[in-house]
Design a protein around this motif. Structure first.
Motif, PDB file in Angstrom:
ATOM      1  N   MET A   1       0.836  -1.189   0.000  1.00 48.78           N
ATOM      2  CA  MET A   1       0.000   0.000   0.000  1.00 48.78           C
ATOM      3  C   MET A   1       0.876   1.247   0.000  1.00 48.78           C
ATOM      4  N   GLN A   2       0.543   2.172  -0.880  1.00 45.77           N
ATOM      5  CA  GLN A   2       1.268   3.437  -0.915  1.00 45.77           C
ATOM      6  C   GLN A   2       0.901   4.265   0.310  1.00 45.77           C
ATOM      7  N   PRO A   3       1.805   5.171   0.722  1.00 44.50           N
ATOM      8  CA  PRO A   3       1.502   5.988   1.897  1.00 44.50           C
ATOM      9  C   PRO A   3       0.309   6.919   1.645  1.00 44.50           C
ATOM     10  N   LEU A   4      -0.449   7.127   2.698  1.00 48.84           N
ATOM     11  CA  LEU A   4      -1.580   8.046   2.636  1.00 48.84           C
ATOM     12  C   LEU A   4      -1.107   9.456   2.939  1.00 48.84           C
ATOM     13  N   LYS A   5      -1.747  10.428   2.316  1.00 51.35           N
ATOM     14  CA  LYS A   5      -1.515  11.839   2.629  1.00 51.35           C
ATOM     15  C   LYS A   5      -2.712  12.303   3.442  1.00 51.35           C
ATOM     16  N   TYR A   6      -2.447  12.949   4.561  1.00 52.19           N
ATOM     17  CA  TYR A   6      -3.518  13.442   5.429  1.00 52.19           C
ATOM     18  C   TYR A   6      -3.541  14.962   5.426  1.00 52.19           C
ATOM     19  N   ARG A   7      -4.741  15.482   5.569  1.00 48.81           N
ATOM     20  CA  ARG A   7      -4.908  16.928   5.724  1.00 48.81           C
ATOM     21  C   ARG A   7      -6.263  17.185   6.369  1.00 48.81           C
ATOM     22  N   LEU A   8      -6.423  18.394   6.877  1.00 51.18           N
ATOM     23  CA  LEU A   8      -7.716  18.784   7.425  1.00 51.18           C
ATOM     24  C   LEU A   8      -8.695  19.066   6.292  1.00 51.18           C
ATOM     25  N   ALA A   9      -9.908  18.653   6.472  1.00 50.98           N
ATOM     26  CA  ALA A   9     -10.953  18.946   5.480  1.00 50.98           C
ATOM     27  C   ALA A   9     -11.325  20.415   5.565  1.00 50.98           C
ATOM     28  N   GLN A  57     -15.991  24.494  16.811  1.00 51.18           N
ATOM     29  CA  GLN A  57     -14.645  24.749  17.336  1.00 51.18           C
ATOM     30  C   GLN A  57     -13.938  23.483  17.813  1.00 51.18           C
ATOM     31  N   ASN A  58     -14.692  22.536  18.375  1.00 60.49           N
ATOM     32  CA  ASN A  58     -14.076  21.356  18.974  1.00 60.49           C
ATOM     33  C   ASN A  58     -13.977  20.173  18.010  1.00 60.49           C
ATOM     34  N   PHE A  59     -14.235  20.407  16.720  1.00 59.72           N
ATOM     35  CA  PHE A  59     -14.276  19.318  15.742  1.00 59.72           C
ATOM     36  C   PHE A  59     -13.216  19.501  14.664  1.00 59.72           C
ATOM     37  N   SER A  60     -12.542  18.404  14.340  1.00 59.19           N
ATOM     38  CA  SER A  60     -11.593  18.381  13.225  1.00 59.19           C
ATOM     39  C   SER A  60     -11.918  17.162  12.373  1.00 59.19           C
ATOM     40  N   LEU A  61     -11.954  17.348  11.067  1.00 58.62           N
ATOM     41  CA  LEU A  61     -12.189  16.243  10.141  1.00 58.62           C
ATOM     42  C   LEU A  61     -10.962  16.111   9.249  1.00 58.62           C
ATOM     43  N   PHE A  62     -10.348  14.940   9.310  1.00 60.32           N
ATOM     44  CA  PHE A  62      -9.176  14.670   8.491  1.00 60.32           C
ATOM     45  C   PHE A  62      -9.582  13.846   7.283  1.00 60.32           C
ATOM     46  N   VAL A  63      -8.961  14.134   6.162  1.00 61.92           N
ATOM     47  CA  VAL A  63      -9.154  13.327   4.971  1.00 61.92           C
ATOM     48  C   VAL A  63      -7.842  12.606   4.689  1.00 61.92           C
ATOM     49  N   VAL A  75      -9.749   8.727  -0.178  1.00 57.98           N
ATOM     50  CA  VAL A  75     -10.030   7.339   0.166  1.00 57.98           C
ATOM     51  C   VAL A  75     -10.675   7.164   1.534  1.00 57.98           C
ATOM     52  N   ALA A  76     -10.538   8.156   2.418  1.00 52.49           N
ATOM     53  CA  ALA A  76     -11.089   7.989   3.764  1.00 52.49           C
ATOM     54  C   ALA A  76     -11.220   9.336   4.453  1.00 52.49           C
ATOM     55  N   CYS A  77     -12.009   9.315   5.522  1.00 50.25           N
ATOM     56  CA  CYS A  77     -12.072  10.484   6.401  1.00 50.25           C
ATOM     57  C   CYS A  77     -12.333  10.003   7.821  1.00 50.25           C
ATOM     58  N   ILE A  78     -11.999  10.856   8.774  1.00 45.45           N
ATOM     59  CA  ILE A  78     -12.223  10.542  10.185  1.00 45.45           C
ATOM     60  C   ILE A  78     -12.335  11.855  10.954  1.00 45.45           C
ATOM     61  N   GLY A  79     -13.323  11.904  11.839  1.00 40.41           N
ATOM     62  CA  GLY A  79     -13.572  13.116  12.600  1.00 40.41           C
ATOM     63  C   GLY A  79     -13.211  12.956  14.061  1.00 40.41           C
ATOM     64  N   GLY A 104      -8.126   1.550   6.894  1.00 45.94           N
ATOM     65  CA  GLY A 104      -8.871   1.952   8.085  1.00 45.94           C
ATOM     66  C   GLY A 104      -8.013   1.954   9.333  1.00 45.94           C
ATOM     67  N   LYS A 105      -7.190   0.933   9.483  1.00 44.46           N
ATOM     68  CA  LYS A 105      -6.303   0.837  10.648  1.00 44.46           C
ATOM     69  C   LYS A 105      -5.308   1.998  10.669  1.00 44.46           C
ATOM     70  N   HIS A 106      -4.753   2.339   9.494  1.00 44.08           N
ATOM     71  CA  HIS A 106      -3.815   3.461   9.409  1.00 44.08           C
ATOM     72  C   HIS A 106      -4.512   4.784   9.741  1.00 44.08           C
ATOM     73  N   VAL A 107      -5.712   4.963   9.213  1.00 48.36           N
ATOM     74  CA  VAL A 107      -6.448   6.207   9.437  1.00 48.36           C
ATOM     75  C   VAL A 107      -6.803   6.352  10.917  1.00 48.36           C
ATOM     76  N   LEU A 108      -7.239   5.273  11.552  1.00 48.09           N
ATOM     77  CA  LEU A 108      -7.582   5.320  12.974  1.00 48.09           C
ATOM     78  C   LEU A 108      -6.351   5.642  13.815  1.00 48.09           C
ATOM     79  N   LYS A 109      -5.222   5.013  13.534  1.00 48.35           N
ATOM     80  CA  LYS A 109      -3.983   5.304  14.276  1.00 48.35           C
ATOM     81  C   LYS A 109      -3.565   6.761  14.087  1.00 48.35           C
ATOM     82  N   TYR A 110      -3.697   7.249  12.864  1.00 45.97           N
ATOM     83  CA  TYR A 110      -3.353   8.645  12.594  1.00 45.97           C
ATOM     84  C   TYR A 110      -4.248   9.578  13.419  1.00 45.97           C
ATOM     85  N   ALA A 111      -5.530   9.313  13.439  1.00 49.84           N
ATOM     86  CA  ALA A 111      -6.467  10.162  14.191  1.00 49.84           C
ATOM     87  C   ALA A 111      -6.160  10.133  15.686  1.00 49.84           C
ATOM     88  N   GLU A 112      -5.865   8.959  16.210  1.00 46.98           N
ATOM     89  CA  GLU A 112      -5.530   8.864  17.629  1.00 46.98           C
ATOM     90  C   GLU A 112      -4.269   9.675  17.932  1.00 46.98           C
TER      91      GLU A 112
END
Length: 177
Positions: A1-9, A57-63, A75-79, A104-112
């Motif tokens: 799997m290629q690396p994911l790029k994350y950013r704020l939505a 104010q207390n919410f961040s959504l990452f893509v 490919v994914a998002c997590i709030g 999903g596992k990578h995205v969850l770890k990133y969010a944590e």
């Protein structure tokens, strides 16, 4: 799997995020391993709901994006919704075509990780999962989350879909050590 790029939505992502979230939650394809298609009808989210969330104010959504052949695919998002000493993880999905690849596992770890960077005093992560989605509850248990005694009614009046069956929300929590 290629690396994911994350950013704020941001507001310019709303249309593609609404499509991603509704597709991931409510559509079952050959590549998807879980969906709500057979238990909930209607959209999971609409433009107005997502814009309202993004403005909190207390919410961040990452893509999470995958770059492949110079094309960027959402490919994914997590709030993350921050409370006093916890963060609620939600609006979490992986596009059906990208499921079953460990994303999903990578995205969850990133969010944590991002939650702890933003608020180092957090004591735990929490989330709400439909009780009928036992495969999803088991997935989160493998990721270190545990079911709590807290169960709530499905939010029928929140405009997040109409259940075909009797549904409840199961609270899950993971301590931060």
């Amino acid at each position: 799997m290629q690396p994911l790029k994350y950013r704020l939505a941001n507001a310019s992502d709303v249309e593609s995020l609404v499509a991603l979230i509704n597709q991931a939650y409510r559509t079952h394809t050959d590549s998807s391993w879980t969906s709500e298609q057979k238990i909930v009808a209607g959209d999971r989210i609409n433009h107005q709901q997502l814009l309202e969330s993004l403005n909190q104010q207390n919410f961040s959504l990452f893509v999470a994006e995958m770059v492949e052949d110079l094309e960027t695919a959402l490919v994914a998002c997590i709030g993350l919704s921050f409370q006093q000493n916890s963060v609620e993880i939600g609006t979490f999905c992986v596009a059906s075509d990208w499921q079953n690849q460990g994303i999903g596992k990578h995205v969850l770890k990133y969010a944590e990780k991002m939650a702890l960077e933003r608020c180092p005093t957090l004591s735990h992560y929490e989330m709400w999962v439909l009780d009928a989605r036992t495969e999803l509850i088991q997935y989160y248990e493998r990721c270190g989350y545990s079911k709590t005694a807290c169960i709530e009614s499905y939010p029928i009046h929140s405009n997040v879909g109409q259940p075909f069956i009797d549904l409840r929300l199961q609270h899950m929590s993971k301590s931060i050590s």
